[in-house]
Design an enzyme around this catalytic site. Structure first.
Site, PDB file in Angstrom:
ATOM      1  N   PHE A  41       6.594 -31.298  14.425  1.00  0.00           N
ATOM      2  CA  PHE A  41       7.192 -31.197  15.756  1.00  0.00           C
ATOM      3  C   PHE A  41       7.146 -29.780  16.292  1.00  0.00           C
ATOM      4  CE2 PHE A  41      10.799 -31.814  18.726  1.00  0.00           C
ATOM      5  CZ  PHE A  41      10.395 -33.004  19.297  1.00  0.00           C
ATOM      6  N   HIS A 127      16.035 -41.210  10.678  1.00  0.00           N
ATOM      7  CA  HIS A 127      15.614 -41.302  12.081  1.00  0.00           C
ATOM      8  C   HIS A 127      14.780 -42.539  12.353  1.00  0.00           C
ATOM      9  CE1 HIS A 127      16.230 -36.645  12.269  1.00  0.00           C
ATOM     10  NE2 HIS A 127      17.358 -37.317  12.315  1.00  0.00           N
ATOM     11  N   CYS A 138      19.731 -58.351  19.761  1.00  0.00           N
ATOM     12  CA  CYS A 138      19.894 -59.211  18.574  1.00  0.00           C
ATOM     13  C   CYS A 138      19.349 -58.560  17.311  1.00  0.00           C
ATOM     14  CB  CYS A 138      19.225 -60.567  18.801  1.00  0.00           C
ATOM     15  SG  CYS A 138      17.414 -60.519  18.783  1.00  0.00           S
ATOM     16  N   CYS A 163      16.004 -63.412  22.491  1.00  0.00           N
ATOM     17  CA  CYS A 163      17.238 -63.314  23.299  1.00  0.00           C
ATOM     18  C   CYS A 163      17.024 -62.635  24.654  1.00  0.00           C
ATOM     19  CB  CYS A 163      18.313 -62.563  22.512  1.00  0.00           C
ATOM     20  SG  CYS A 163      18.041 -60.784  22.453  1.00  0.00           S
TER      21      CYS A 163
END
Ligand code: NAD
Length: 264
Positions: A41, A127, A138, A163
């Site tokens: 990163f 993470h 759900c 859902c």
């Protein structure tokens, strides 16, 4: 804190540290995957900064943000998802297989600890994991390939087919609550360890970076191997500033002589 200079000396120090511990937890960051080709990163020009992850609140609030988040995720997947584990992952997997490493606590989302052969119950992902997705309502699992095919055909991601909820990569975004179970397991592992080895992390992302300190406060010794300085260096017994694949010794499996040193 003791910093090590030469490569041979550094390898000796790592081997001696491992030999003197019975129950080791390894804490990993993006730096363990760079040798495999996955960018970290913080290195300047990182593609993670070009395709910056969308904050959680924006993702939930707007379909436009979700479309952009998936576009950036697929761009990153093209860079790293085909890559396999490197020698650092193999070093860690050998430690777990030997029984001496009780848990691997990772900030990484690249699924490479699993692909190196470490059993799922020894990996604690702080993470999340970018190799699949979950429904935010759900919690059903969704495969990235299916989402990508839908996205490329329609220009937007699908809703959950069970859902109708919002589907999101199973990673923890900035602003998203840390997974409670993973955090509890990580704290348990850290406080039971007599040695913690941090590999390839800048140790600036919290609360993950608090975990090695928690272990030290509970009596564990700390070894950090990283290219750059970290804010936890002063709490470590040993800091080795070097390139991971060059620095890690081939240590496991233990020889009979080593085993008698580490045994109860
Ligand atoms: P980071 O990028 O902040 O730090 C990585 C550290 O590793 C740096 O200090 C760098 O100098 C060092 N490093 C890189 N290659 C190395 C090598 N070969 N040998 C020794 N040191 C090396 O990573 P972080 O501390 O894990 O925090 C970044 C956040 O970004 C985490 O939350 C993580 O989830 C996420 N992330 C994950 C991945 C991944 O899964 N591989 C990649 C990028 C970012």
């Amino acid at each position: 804190m003791h910093e090590q200079g030469s490569l041979a000396r550094a390898r000796d120090v790592i081997a001696a540290f491992i030999r003197s511990c019975d129950r080791i937890v390894i804490f990993t960051g993006a730096g363990i995957s760079t040798e495999a080709g996955v960018p970290d990163f913080r290195t300047p020009g990182s593609p993670w900064l070009v395709h910056k992850p969308i904050p959680f609140q924006d993702y939930i609030a707007s379909e436009e943000a979700r479309i952009e988040a998936w576009r950036r995720k697929f761009a990153m997947d093209d860079i790293y998802r085909h890559l396999g584990p490197g020698t650092t992952h193999q070093f860690i997997a050998a430690g777990v297989a030997s029984g001496q490493v009780s848990a691997v606590v990772t900030q990484n989302i690249d699924n490479l600890h699993q692909r190196s052969g470490i059993p799922e119950d020894r990996i604690i992902e702080l993470h999340g994991n970018g190799s699949y997705a979950r429904c935010m309502s759900c919690e059903g699992r969704h495969e990235i390939e299916t989402i990508r095919a839908h996205f490329e055909h329609h220009g937007y991601p699908p809703a959950c087919d069970a859902c109708g909820g919002i589907v999101k990569s199973a990673t923890i975004s900035f602003g998203q609550k840390m997974p409670t179970d993973a955090l509890r397991r990580a704290r348990d592992a850290m406080t039971c360890a007599d040695g913690v080895i941090v590999l390839g992390s800048s140790l600036v992302v919290r609360p993950a970076a608090d975990l090695p300190i928690m272990a030290v406060e509970a009596g564990a010794r700390l070894l950090i191997v990283n290219r750059e300085k970290t804010p936890l260096d002063s709490a470590a017994e040993c800091v080795i500033r070097g390139d991971l694949p060059a620095t890690l010794p081939e240590f496991w499996p233990l020889t009979d002589m080593d085993a008698s040193v580490t045994g109860p």
